[in-house]
Each structure stands twice: as structure tokens, then as C-alpha cells.
Design a protein around this motif. Structure first.
Motif, PDB file in Angstrom:
ATOM      1  N   LEU A  18      30.148  61.166  62.493  1.00  0.00           N
ATOM      2  CA  LEU A  18      29.592  60.191  62.075  1.00  0.00           C
ATOM      3  C   LEU A  18      29.482  59.731  60.736  1.00  0.00           C
ATOM      4  O   LEU A  18      29.177  58.890  60.095  1.00  0.00           O
ATOM      5  N   VAL A  19      29.178  61.065  59.936  1.00  0.00           N
ATOM      6  CA  VAL A  19      29.110  61.126  58.541  1.00  0.00           C
ATOM      7  C   VAL A  19      30.223  60.838  58.093  1.00  0.00           C
ATOM      8  O   VAL A  19      30.261  59.971  57.114  1.00  0.00           O
ATOM      9  N   VAL A  20      31.490  61.212  58.377  1.00  0.00           N
ATOM     10  CA  VAL A  20      32.717  60.759  57.992  1.00  0.00           C
ATOM     11  C   VAL A  20      32.973  59.133  58.147  1.00  0.00           C
ATOM     12  O   VAL A  20      33.217  58.645  57.075  1.00  0.00           O
ATOM     13  N   LYS A  21      32.378  58.578  59.072  1.00  0.00           N
ATOM     14  CA  LYS A  21      32.729  57.233  59.214  1.00  0.00           C
ATOM     15  C   LYS A  21      31.123  56.619  58.493  1.00  0.00           C
ATOM     16  O   LYS A  21      31.202  55.290  58.429  1.00  0.00           O
ATOM     17  N   ARG A  22      30.373  57.210  57.765  1.00  0.00           N
ATOM     18  CA  ARG A  22      29.363  56.517  57.022  1.00  0.00           C
ATOM     19  C   ARG A  22      28.385  55.795  58.019  1.00  0.00           C
ATOM     20  O   ARG A  22      27.775  54.985  57.739  1.00  0.00           O
ATOM     21  N   ASN A  23      28.302  56.445  59.151  1.00  0.00           N
ATOM     22  CA  ASN A  23      27.388  55.703  60.376  1.00  0.00           C
ATOM     23  C   ASN A  23      25.815  56.356  60.143  1.00  0.00           C
ATOM     24  O   ASN A  23      25.701  57.784  60.249  1.00  0.00           O
ATOM     25  N   ILE A  24      24.989  55.498  60.058  1.00  0.00           N
ATOM     26  CA  ILE A  24      23.564  56.019  59.924  1.00  0.00           C
ATOM     27  C   ILE A  24      23.024  56.689  61.155  1.00  0.00           C
ATOM     28  O   ILE A  24      22.030  57.771  61.067  1.00  0.00           O
ATOM     29  N   TRP A  25      23.855  56.808  62.227  1.00  0.00           N
ATOM     30  CA  TRP A  25      23.374  57.347  63.287  1.00  0.00           C
ATOM     31  C   TRP A  25      23.502  59.204  63.322  1.00  0.00           C
ATOM     32  O   TRP A  25      23.243  59.889  64.088  1.00  0.00           O
ATOM     33  N   ASN A  26      24.249  59.656  62.009  1.00  0.00           N
ATOM     34  CA  ASN A  26      24.622  60.956  61.953  1.00  0.00           C
ATOM     35  C   ASN A  26      23.213  61.663  61.795  1.00  0.00           C
ATOM     36  O   ASN A  26      22.970  62.796  62.251  1.00  0.00           O
ATOM     37  N   PHE A  27      22.185  60.937  61.256  1.00  0.00           N
ATOM     38  CA  PHE A  27      20.730  61.590  61.121  1.00  0.00           C
ATOM     39  C   PHE A  27      20.151  61.854  62.541  1.00  0.00           C
ATOM     40  O   PHE A  27      19.704  62.998  62.517  1.00  0.00           O
ATOM     41  N   PRO A  28      19.959  61.171  63.281  1.00  0.00           N
ATOM     42  CA  PRO A  28      19.130  61.618  64.439  1.00  0.00           C
ATOM     43  C   PRO A  28      20.127  62.626  65.279  1.00  0.00           C
ATOM     44  O   PRO A  28      19.338  63.562  65.850  1.00  0.00           O
ATOM     45  N   LEU A 141      31.332  70.791  48.361  1.00  0.00           N
ATOM     46  CA  LEU A 141      30.378  71.882  48.801  1.00  0.00           C
ATOM     47  C   LEU A 141      30.545  72.252  50.149  1.00  0.00           C
ATOM     48  O   LEU A 141      30.577  73.505  50.470  1.00  0.00           O
ATOM     49  N   TRP A 142      30.600  71.162  51.123  1.00  0.00           N
ATOM     50  CA  TRP A 142      30.841  71.555  52.533  1.00  0.00           C
ATOM     51  C   TRP A 142      31.998  72.173  52.751  1.00  0.00           C
ATOM     52  O   TRP A 142      32.341  73.180  53.390  1.00  0.00           O
ATOM     53  N   ILE A 143      33.069  71.855  51.969  1.00  0.00           N
ATOM     54  CA  ILE A 143      34.396  72.204  52.297  1.00  0.00           C
ATOM     55  C   ILE A 143      34.276  73.812  51.968  1.00  0.00           C
ATOM     56  O   ILE A 143      34.652  74.904  52.579  1.00  0.00           O
ATOM     57  N   ALA A 144      33.621  74.368  50.628  1.00  0.00           N
ATOM     58  CA  ALA A 144      33.507  75.604  50.303  1.00  0.00           C
ATOM     59  C   ALA A 144      32.725  76.434  51.209  1.00  0.00           C
ATOM     60  O   ALA A 144      32.952  77.399  51.652  1.00  0.00           O
ATOM     61  N   ALA A 145      31.478  75.833  51.805  1.00  0.00           N
ATOM     62  CA  ALA A 145      30.700  76.567  52.643  1.00  0.00           C
ATOM     63  C   ALA A 145      31.505  77.119  53.942  1.00  0.00           C
ATOM     64  O   ALA A 145      31.446  77.803  54.440  1.00  0.00           O
ATOM     65  N   ASP A 146      32.318  75.955  54.588  1.00  0.00           N
ATOM     66  CA  ASP A 146      33.050  76.095  55.837  1.00  0.00           C
ATOM     67  C   ASP A 146      33.862  77.234  55.576  1.00  0.00           C
ATOM     68  O   ASP A 146      34.296  77.895  56.614  1.00  0.00           O
ATOM     69  N   LEU A 147      34.771  77.120  54.511  1.00  0.00           N
ATOM     70  CA  LEU A 147      35.535  78.397  54.366  1.00  0.00           C
ATOM     71  C   LEU A 147      34.998  79.528  54.407  1.00  0.00           C
ATOM     72  O   LEU A 147      35.564  80.708  54.677  1.00  0.00           O
ATOM     73  N   ILE A 148      33.724  79.964  54.084  1.00  0.00           N
ATOM     74  CA  ILE A 148      33.070  80.920  54.486  1.00  0.00           C
ATOM     75  C   ILE A 148      32.433  81.157  55.837  1.00  0.00           C
ATOM     76  O   ILE A 148      32.557  82.280  56.333  1.00  0.00           O
ATOM     77  N   LEU A 169      35.762  71.835  58.898  1.00  0.00           N
ATOM     78  CA  LEU A 169      36.576  71.896  57.628  1.00  0.00           C
ATOM     79  C   LEU A 169      37.490  70.937  57.781  1.00  0.00           C
ATOM     80  O   LEU A 169      37.897  70.256  56.513  1.00  0.00           O
ATOM     81  N   THR A 170      38.341  70.530  58.737  1.00  0.00           N
ATOM     82  CA  THR A 170      39.013  69.450  58.807  1.00  0.00           C
ATOM     83  C   THR A 170      38.461  68.094  58.503  1.00  0.00           C
ATOM     84  O   THR A 170      39.106  67.191  57.650  1.00  0.00           O
ATOM     85  N   MET A 171      37.383  68.095  59.306  1.00  0.00           N
ATOM     86  CA  MET A 171      36.658  66.693  59.141  1.00  0.00           C
ATOM     87  C   MET A 171      35.980  66.580  57.631  1.00  0.00           C
ATOM     88  O   MET A 171      36.102  65.418  57.236  1.00  0.00           O
TER      89      MET A 171
END
Length: 194
Positions: A18-28, A141-148, A169-171
Motif C-alpha cells: 500500500l505504501v508503494v502505491k501511495r495508498n493512505i490505507w497503509n497506515f491502519p 533508508l528502508w533498503i539499508a535496514a532491510d539488508l541488515i 527489500l524488493t518492494m
């Protein structure tokens, strides 16, 4: 594998999509995910990651409002880049948070992965803040975190969660490309060639 890990997997994957799609429903959806992972991480002794879920909860509420009313004249926020000073401040925040959390984990817990737990927590906190502001750079930053995170969760035996972070990571890479494209289209629409 526990029910909390499975529920975290499902809600986590849906939230990031949902975040990738910039959809507000990612928050709930994200809020539900944070609750499941809080329970999971406490059981696995990943205390900083558990605490991170509490902060995520608050940042999700902030992001939800910000995406709806954080733009000019309290309009919906648009995808954009942070300024250089904002980005440098975020990197400095990562370093300060990392140091503080690592100190606390060494001093007050029995964590066996304090440094790794602290850096992923610091990266994730700042990335979530950046996401709440709809800054494209949040993806780096998400990519760096996911790699760890992927090997960290594997070491802790959280194989489903490690796999989920592989998907994340892919997403994140897709999200970075999609948000950049959305920004370019928005700028082109605002400034058509004459």
C-alpha cells in the motif's frame, strides 16, 4: 513459526504494498502490523525492534494525518524530496539514535545482537518519519535496514520474518522507482513544456 509471525507477515506485506502505491490505507494496516510484531519481537528478545513498533504506532498516526493534511493549505501531501539540510539531519539522527539504543541495549538488556538491533531500529525510525513526510529518500533508508534485517532475523530463527524482509527489500526498490516516477509526472504536469 507462530500466529503472530504469520499475522505480521500478512499485514506487513500488505502495508508495504500500500505504501508503494501511495495508498493512505497503509497506515491502519501498518498499525495492526506493529501490534503483531511487538508481541513477536518481545518473545525473540529483540527489544529495540519491539520498542520500535510502539514508536511506529505513533508515527503512523502522524503520517496518516500528514498524508491527508500535511500539504500546502492543509491539503494532501505530495511525494517530494527532502532538502539537503533535512536529509543530512536525518542521517545525523540515525547516528545519534543508533548510539543511544546500542548503549541502552548493552547496559539494560541481555541482547546478543545489540549493535545490529540498534542500527536497524535507528534506520527504521528515521525512514518511518521520512515516509510520514512523503519524502522519496525514505526508500534508501528502508533498503539499508532491510539488508541488515534479513540476516539478523535468520540468525534469530525467524525465517518467515526474514523472508518477509526479503520481500520488503524488493518492494522498497519498486517503491523507490514508483515514487520517483510519480514525482517526475507531477512535475511535468505542473510545468508543461511551452
Amino acid at each position: 513459526m507462530t500466529w503472530t509471525e504469520i499475522a505480521g507477515f500478512v499485514t506487513g506485506a500488505l502495508c508495504v504494498w500500500l505504501v508503494v502505491k501511495r495508498n493512505i490505507w497503509n497506515f491502519p494496516v501498518g498499525i495492526a502490523n506493529y501490534i503483531f510484531f511487538f508481541v513477536l519481537f518481545i518473545g525473540a528478545g529483540l527489544y529495540a525492534d519491539a520498542g520500535l513498533q510502539v514508536v511506529y504506532f505513533g508515527l503512523a498516526l502522524y503520517g496518516w494525518y500528514s498524508w491527508l493534511r500535511g500539504g500546502e493549505d492543509h491539503t494532501a501531501l505530495k511525494v517530494h524530496n527532502p532538502t539537503l539540510p533535512q536529509f543530512l539531519a536525518c542521517l545525523a539522527a540515525v547516528g545519534a539514535i543508533w548510539a543511544a539504543i546500542q548503549f541502552g541495549l548493552h547496559r539494560y538488556t541481555d541482547s546478543t545482537v545489540a549493535g545490529w538491533d540498534a542500527i536497524t531500529t535507528a534506520l527504521s525510525l528515521v525512514a518511518q518519519f521520512m515516509l510520514s513526510r512523503k519524502w522519496i529518500a525514505n526508500w534508501w533508508l528502508w533498503i539499508a535496514a532491510d539488508l541488515i534485517y534479513i540476516p539478523l532475523y535468520a540468525v534469530k530463527g525467524l525465517w518467515l520474518t526474514a523472508g518477509l524482509y526479503g520481500i520488503f527489500l524488493t518492494m522498497c526498490i519498486v517503491g523507490l522507482m514508483e515514487w520517483r516516477t510519480a514525482r517526475a509526472k507531477m512535475l511535468a504536469a505542473e510545468n508543461p513544456a511551452t
